[in-house]
Write a protein that holds these residues in place. Structure first.
Motif: not given
Length: 161
Positions: A40-43, A46-49, A144-155, A157-158
């Motif tokens: 699971h994705l943690d709070p 980002t998905p990659a992290q 394969r798709f570039p990682l930039g396809l997924i945008h994670t808003d800065a809020a 990971t703030a």
């Protein structure tokens, strides 16, 4: 009653080396199953992290996601309890790093396995989800798709230092 549908977001690592794929064998409520290193994705991540973290926790290997293999939607109905879960899975491929000999595998992980695509296909009845094979087949097909396809808003990971 107004209930909002909330699918579970998961991340998975599709790791290939020398024509074999790295899977984990893990305890589940349905018994011992095979899965991509995933969770699971943690709070705050980002998905990659999240994918890098899950790969490390489940395989003791560092993993650097370099491309998105795909985004998948799947539904699972647990026979024993009737639980009905929908998953959104982000699957990544990337670079496998060093193995940490001092790190214990995550709770529930029995072992890691390197399997050929034929062995993965032959073990489909033991897969935790149909997405295990689907992600590998998509990787084999060169998806394969570039990682930039997924945008994670800065809020998101703030404050996560």
């Amino acid at each position: 009653m107004d209930t909002r549908w909330k699918p579970s977001v998961t991340v998975a690592a599709v790791i290939e080396r020398g024509g074999k794929y790295l899977l984990v064998e893990e305890h589940t409520p349905e018994g011992l199953r095979l899965n991509n290193p995933a969770g699971h994705l943690d709070p705050g991540e980002t998905p990659a992290q999240g994918c890098a973290r899950e790969a490390l926790e489940e395989t003791a290997h560092a993993f650097l996601p370099t491309a998105l293999v795909g985004v998948y939607l799947s539904r699972f109905q647990r026979p024993a309890t009737g639980e009905d879960i929908t998953y959104v899975r982000f699957a990544f491929c990337g670079e496998l790093g060093e193995f940490d000999t001092t790190r214990a595998l995550d709770q529930g992980i029995v072992r890691t396995l390197w399997l050929t695509p034929e062995e993965v296909r032959a073990s489909a009845a033991r897969h935790r989800s149909p997405l295990v094979l689907r992600c590998i087949e998509d990787h084999l097909a060169g998806q394969r798709f570039p990682l930039g396809l997924i945008h994670t808003d800065a809020a998101v990971t703030a404050g996560q230092d």
